[in-house]
Design an enzyme around this catalytic site. Sequence first.
Site, PDB file in Angstrom:
ATOM      1  CG  HIS A  91       1.358  21.469  84.082  1.00  0.00           C
ATOM      2  ND1 HIS A  91       0.446  20.506  83.799  1.00  0.00           N
ATOM      3  CD2 HIS A  91       2.297  21.418  83.108  1.00  0.00           C
ATOM      4  CE1 HIS A  91       0.828  19.871  82.696  1.00  0.00           C
ATOM      5  NE2 HIS A  91       1.944  20.409  82.259  1.00  0.00           N
ATOM      6  CG  HIS A 145      -1.636  23.238  74.538  1.00  0.00           C
ATOM      7  ND1 HIS A 145      -1.897  21.902  74.704  1.00  0.00           N
ATOM      8  CD2 HIS A 145      -2.358  23.619  73.457  1.00  0.00           C
ATOM      9  CE1 HIS A 145      -2.735  21.496  73.757  1.00  0.00           C
ATOM     10  NE2 HIS A 145      -3.041  22.529  73.003  1.00  0.00           N
ATOM     11  NE  ARG A 162      -5.409  21.274  76.534  1.00  0.00           N
ATOM     12  CZ  ARG A 162      -5.766  20.124  75.949  1.00  0.00           C
ATOM     13  NH1 ARG A 162      -6.886  20.049  75.277  1.00  0.00           N
ATOM     14  NH2 ARG A 162      -5.018  19.061  76.065  1.00  0.00           N
ATOM     15  CG  ASN A 196       3.782  22.823  79.254  1.00  0.00           C
ATOM     16  OD1 ASN A 196       3.009  23.507  79.917  1.00  0.00           O
ATOM     17  ND2 ASN A 196       3.391  22.165  78.188  1.00  0.00           N
ATOM     18  CG  HIS A 221       2.802  13.933  77.225  1.00  0.00           C
ATOM     19  ND1 HIS A 221       2.167  13.178  78.168  1.00  0.00           N
ATOM     20  CD2 HIS A 221       1.936  14.921  76.879  1.00  0.00           C
ATOM     21  CE1 HIS A 221       0.961  13.665  78.374  1.00  0.00           C
ATOM     22  NE2 HIS A 221       0.790  14.728  77.611  1.00  0.00           N
ATOM     23  NE  ARG A 268      -8.854  21.603  78.906  1.00  0.00           N
ATOM     24  CZ  ARG A 268      -8.802  20.317  78.530  1.00  0.00           C
ATOM     25  NH1 ARG A 268      -7.969  19.494  79.121  1.00  0.00           N
ATOM     26  NH2 ARG A 268      -9.590  19.873  77.590  1.00  0.00           N
ATOM     27  CB  THR A 304      -1.347  16.364  74.435  1.00  0.00           C
ATOM     28  OG1 THR A 304      -1.438  17.764  74.652  1.00  0.00           O
ATOM     29  CG2 THR A 304      -1.295  16.078  72.963  1.00  0.00           C
ATOM     30  CD  GLU A 314       7.207  17.822  72.426  1.00  0.00           C
ATOM     31  OE1 GLU A 314       7.005  18.985  72.050  1.00  0.00           O
ATOM     32  OE2 GLU A 314       6.768  17.357  73.499  1.00  0.00           O
ATOM     33  CD  GLU A 330       2.513  21.676  73.960  1.00  0.00           C
ATOM     34  OE1 GLU A 330       1.362  21.337  74.281  1.00  0.00           O
ATOM     35  OE2 GLU A 330       3.515  21.333  74.572  1.00  0.00           O
TER      36      GLU A 330
HETATM   37  N1  PXP Z   1       4.821  18.018  75.014  1.00  0.00           N
HETATM   38  C1  PXP Z   1       3.530  18.155  74.631  1.00  0.00           C
HETATM   39  C2  PXP Z   1       3.233  18.175  73.181  1.00  0.00           C
HETATM   40  C3  PXP Z   1       2.507  18.311  75.580  1.00  0.00           C
HETATM   41  O1  PXP Z   1       1.233  18.456  75.176  1.00  0.00           O
HETATM   42  C4  PXP Z   1       2.841  18.317  76.941  1.00  0.00           C
HETATM   43  C5  PXP Z   1       1.764  18.484  77.983  1.00  0.00           C
HETATM   44  O2  PXP Z   1       1.321  19.762  78.071  1.00  0.00           O
HETATM   45  C6  PXP Z   1       4.188  18.186  77.297  1.00  0.00           C
HETATM   46  C7  PXP Z   1       5.162  18.006  76.314  1.00  0.00           C
HETATM   47  C8  PXP Z   1       4.653  18.212  78.718  1.00  0.00           C
HETATM   48  O3  PXP Z   1       4.149  17.104  79.377  1.00  0.00           O
HETATM   49  P1  PXP Z   1       4.232  17.026  80.951  1.00  0.00           P
HETATM   50  O4  PXP Z   1       3.395  18.120  81.495  1.00  0.00           O
HETATM   51  O5  PXP Z   1       3.697  15.658  81.240  1.00  0.00           O
HETATM   52  O6  PXP Z   1       5.679  17.191  81.321  1.00  0.00           O
END
Ligand code: PXP
Length: 239
Positions: free
Chosen positions: A10, A43, A45, A7, A191, A49, A101, A151, A70
């Site tokens: 970040h 994602h 949004r 992902n 997550h 953001r 999330t 998921e 996402e």
């Molecule tokens: N899965 C989903 C649905 C998420 O919203 C996120 C966060 O963006 C993640 C996985 C990844 O989570 P993390 O950034 O804590 O690894």
Amino acid sequence: MARLAVNVDHVATVREARGINEPDPVFAAGLAELAGAEGIICHLREDRRHINDRDLRLLRETVKTRLNMEMAAVDEMVEIAIATRPDMVTLVPEKREELTTEGGLDVRARPGHYTRATEGLKGTGIEVSFFVDPDPEQVRAARDCGADIVEIHTGHYAEARSEEEAARLFGRIVMAVESAAGLDLGISAGHGLNYLNVKRFKDLPQVREYSIGHSIVAMAVYIGFERAVSRMVDLVKGF
Ligand code: PXP
């Protein structure tokens, strides 16, 4: 052998902290693929953001593995997904005030709503995943709405304060994964997973993909992005 999908939200969050054009999540996605990631997640949004429309467009053009978008199950995002054609979409709940999330979809509360969004997406060949809490009832509801994949939300497990709590919350994940496997759904997890807490998943080979962002970006600050990704790839490939 499980897959790692990275992902890159970040990376965009760091960019947005300065309001300039680096670090670039698109560049990070390419590096993640070079380091062995088998999917890229972003994602989009409602408030843009972190990931923005330009990022999504360029990721669609450049990602060579699989792009997972996402998004909330709202008309605006369904239209963008249909126009962009990611390989898959993960439907997530979205609240403006949350930092990230916070929980899984309450599919049981709004089956008609999620079925409509899923039909629209699947009609154009996009695979659809539902982000759900480790609850067999939500897993079944996702299947009934047409989900291809669930998921399983691992955030509560990741936040456990003791070994006993972690073991108990992992037990819930095992139950949800077993019920998803019994329904022939594809299974991912994500997550809050990091280099330590992900190790418990070694005993759950039904989970085919891990969606991980924050811990990789945090590790990248210390050892570099490619090494941080490849270290996580090595872990999940052992599952
Ligand atoms: N899965 C989903 C649905 C998420 O919203 C996120 C966060 O963006 C993640 C996985 C990844 O989570 P993390 O950034 O804590 O690894």
